[in-house]
Design a protein around this motif. Sequence first.
Motif, PDB file in Angstrom:
ATOM      1  N   ILE A  57      59.144  76.749  69.224  1.00 54.83           N
ATOM      2  CA  ILE A  57      59.208  76.813  67.655  1.00 54.83           C
ATOM      3  C   ILE A  57      59.105  76.054  67.061  1.00 54.83           C
ATOM      4  CG2 ILE A  57      59.771  77.970  65.667  1.00 54.83           C
ATOM      5  CD1 ILE A  57      60.253  80.570  67.014  1.00 54.83           C
ATOM      6  N   GLN A  58      60.027  74.823  67.364  1.00 55.99           N
ATOM      7  CA  GLN A  58      60.426  73.583  66.774  1.00 55.99           C
ATOM      8  C   GLN A  58      59.080  72.954  67.379  1.00 55.99           C
ATOM      9  OE1 GLN A  58      62.642  73.308  64.855  1.00 55.99           O
ATOM     10  NE2 GLN A  58      62.303  71.031  64.697  1.00 55.99           N
ATOM     11  N   TYR A  59      58.644  72.404  68.546  1.00 57.90           N
ATOM     12  CA  TYR A  59      57.673  71.957  69.060  1.00 57.90           C
ATOM     13  C   TYR A  59      56.387  72.108  67.891  1.00 57.90           C
ATOM     14  CZ  TYR A  59      53.731  69.755  71.842  1.00 57.90           C
ATOM     15  OH  TYR A  59      52.630  69.986  72.363  1.00 57.90           O
ATOM     16  N   TYR A  60      55.839  73.485  67.961  1.00 57.17           N
ATOM     17  CA  TYR A  60      54.751  73.897  67.154  1.00 57.17           C
ATOM     18  C   TYR A  60      55.356  73.239  65.608  1.00 57.17           C
ATOM     19  CZ  TYR A  60      52.990  75.649  71.080  1.00 57.17           C
ATOM     20  OH  TYR A  60      52.316  76.040  73.080  1.00 57.17           O
ATOM     21  N   LYS A  61      56.264  73.742  65.095  1.00 57.11           N
ATOM     22  CA  LYS A  61      56.416  73.132  64.034  1.00 57.11           C
ATOM     23  C   LYS A  61      55.817  71.412  63.591  1.00 57.11           C
ATOM     24  CE  LYS A  61      59.796  76.519  62.437  1.00 57.11           C
ATOM     25  NZ  LYS A  61      61.135  76.700  61.510  1.00 57.11           N
ATOM     26  N   THR A  62      56.547  70.832  64.946  1.00 57.31           N
ATOM     27  CA  THR A  62      56.755  69.655  64.483  1.00 57.31           C
ATOM     28  C   THR A  62      55.120  68.640  64.715  1.00 57.31           C
ATOM     29  OG1 THR A  62      56.358  69.275  66.680  1.00 57.31           O
ATOM     30  CG2 THR A  62      58.479  68.679  65.426  1.00 57.31           C
ATOM     31  N   GLU A  63      53.524  69.809  65.733  1.00 56.95           N
ATOM     32  CA  GLU A  63      53.164  69.185  66.174  1.00 56.95           C
ATOM     33  C   GLU A  63      51.876  70.037  64.641  1.00 56.95           C
ATOM     34  OE1 GLU A  63      50.836  67.927  68.577  1.00 56.95           O
ATOM     35  OE2 GLU A  63      52.931  67.289  68.888  1.00 56.95           O
ATOM     36  N   ILE A  64      52.747  71.054  63.989  1.00 51.38           N
ATOM     37  CA  ILE A  64      51.064  71.396  63.143  1.00 51.38           C
ATOM     38  C   ILE A  64      51.729  70.406  61.298  1.00 51.38           C
ATOM     39  CG2 ILE A  64      52.112  73.002  60.822  1.00 51.38           C
ATOM     40  CD1 ILE A  64      52.278  75.707  62.701  1.00 51.38           C
ATOM     41  N   LYS A  65      52.702  70.217  61.488  1.00 52.60           N
ATOM     42  CA  LYS A  65      53.436  68.332  60.484  1.00 52.60           C
ATOM     43  C   LYS A  65      52.194  68.152  60.785  1.00 52.60           C
ATOM     44  CE  LYS A  65      57.760  69.712  58.689  1.00 52.60           C
ATOM     45  NZ  LYS A  65      59.230  69.413  59.397  1.00 52.60           N
ATOM     46  N   LYS A  66      52.161  67.014  62.457  1.00 53.63           N
ATOM     47  CA  LYS A  66      50.969  65.804  62.211  1.00 53.63           C
ATOM     48  C   LYS A  66      49.488  66.238  62.343  1.00 53.63           C
ATOM     49  CE  LYS A  66      54.326  64.283  66.492  1.00 53.63           C
ATOM     50  NZ  LYS A  66      54.107  64.308  68.195  1.00 53.63           N
ATOM     51  N   ASP A  67      49.003  67.562  62.012  1.00 50.71           N
ATOM     52  CA  ASP A  67      47.760  68.412  62.496  1.00 50.71           C
ATOM     53  C   ASP A  67      47.196  67.729  60.941  1.00 50.71           C
ATOM     54  OD1 ASP A  67      48.047  67.656  64.747  1.00 50.71           O
ATOM     55  OD2 ASP A  67      47.661  70.690  65.292  1.00 50.71           O
ATOM     56  N   SER A  68      48.427  68.316  60.446  1.00 49.42           N
ATOM     57  CA  SER A  68      47.951  68.664  58.650  1.00 49.42           C
ATOM     58  C   SER A  68      47.626  67.421  57.676  1.00 49.42           C
ATOM     59  CB  SER A  68      48.689  69.665  57.781  1.00 49.42           C
ATOM     60  OG  SER A  68      50.111  68.715  57.650  1.00 49.42           O
ATOM     61  N   ILE A  69      48.945  65.987  58.958  1.00 50.56           N
ATOM     62  CA  ILE A  69      48.922  65.177  58.129  1.00 50.56           C
ATOM     63  C   ILE A  69      47.572  64.533  58.372  1.00 50.56           C
ATOM     64  CG2 ILE A  69      49.552  62.326  58.640  1.00 50.56           C
ATOM     65  CD1 ILE A  69      52.444  63.781  58.400  1.00 50.56           C
ATOM     66  N   SER A  70      46.810  64.375  60.155  1.00 50.82           N
ATOM     67  CA  SER A  70      45.781  63.819  59.934  1.00 50.82           C
ATOM     68  C   SER A  70      44.380  65.320  59.522  1.00 50.82           C
ATOM     69  CB  SER A  70      45.631  64.380  61.676  1.00 50.82           C
ATOM     70  OG  SER A  70      46.399  63.595  62.178  1.00 50.82           O
ATOM     71  N   ILE A  71      44.705  66.515  59.364  1.00 52.12           N
ATOM     72  CA  ILE A  71      43.386  66.869  58.441  1.00 52.12           C
ATOM     73  C   ILE A  71      43.936  66.207  57.064  1.00 52.12           C
ATOM     74  CG2 ILE A  71      43.402  68.840  56.970  1.00 52.12           C
ATOM     75  CD1 ILE A  71      44.575  70.475  59.437  1.00 52.12           C
ATOM     76  N   LYS A  72      44.917  66.291  56.251  1.00 50.87           N
ATOM     77  CA  LYS A  72      44.367  65.122  54.932  1.00 50.87           C
ATOM     78  C   LYS A  72      43.905  63.810  55.506  1.00 50.87           C
ATOM     79  CE  LYS A  72      48.942  67.450  53.421  1.00 50.87           C
ATOM     80  NZ  LYS A  72      50.176  67.943  52.799  1.00 50.87           N
ATOM     81  N   GLU A  73      44.075  63.356  56.196  1.00 47.81           N
ATOM     82  CA  GLU A  73      43.529  61.978  56.482  1.00 47.81           C
ATOM     83  C   GLU A  73      41.978  62.252  56.584  1.00 47.81           C
ATOM     84  OE1 GLU A  73      46.058  59.797  58.886  1.00 47.81           O
ATOM     85  OE2 GLU A  73      47.581  59.862  57.834  1.00 47.81           O
ATOM     86  N   LEU A  74      41.724  63.253  57.266  1.00 44.17           N
ATOM     87  CA  LEU A  74      40.145  63.295  57.601  1.00 44.17           C
ATOM     88  C   LEU A  74      39.152  63.340  56.680  1.00 44.17           C
ATOM     89  CD1 LEU A  74      41.080  64.121  61.466  1.00 44.17           C
ATOM     90  CD2 LEU A  74      39.535  62.015  60.957  1.00 44.17           C
TER      91      LEU A  74
END
Length: 119
Positions: A57-74
């Motif tokens: 759960i902790q791993y996927y939460k951090t991955e979700i944060k990284k992906d959401s930042i990438s989506i905002k940048e894209l």
Amino acid sequence: MKKIKSLLAKYPFLKFLANRYVLVLIPFMIWMIFFDNYSYLEHRVLDNEIDEIEDNIQYYKTEIKKDSISIKELKNDDYVEKFGREKYYMKRDNEDIYIIEFEEEKKAEADAEKTNSNN
């Protein structure tokens, strides 16, 4: 009967074990620890699974944060162009691309891939 009394006289701790409450408690404890559906051993396995799932759960939460930042940048067109150029070596029609790779970067990328594949 005489043998039992002689054993109790010879070994006083057997008197404690001959108590009817102890005679009931020992099989009950053995049953609860090893044979019951909710045994101690089963609880240990389930606790390990819970710990593993919480780590996931902790791993996927951090991955979700990284992906959401990438989506905002894209969502920014300039960043999309920069991302395409850096990640996929895209170019415009009138450009030439020269890729320069350093030994240290290759080793760092290989180490990062190994650690990601192990997880």
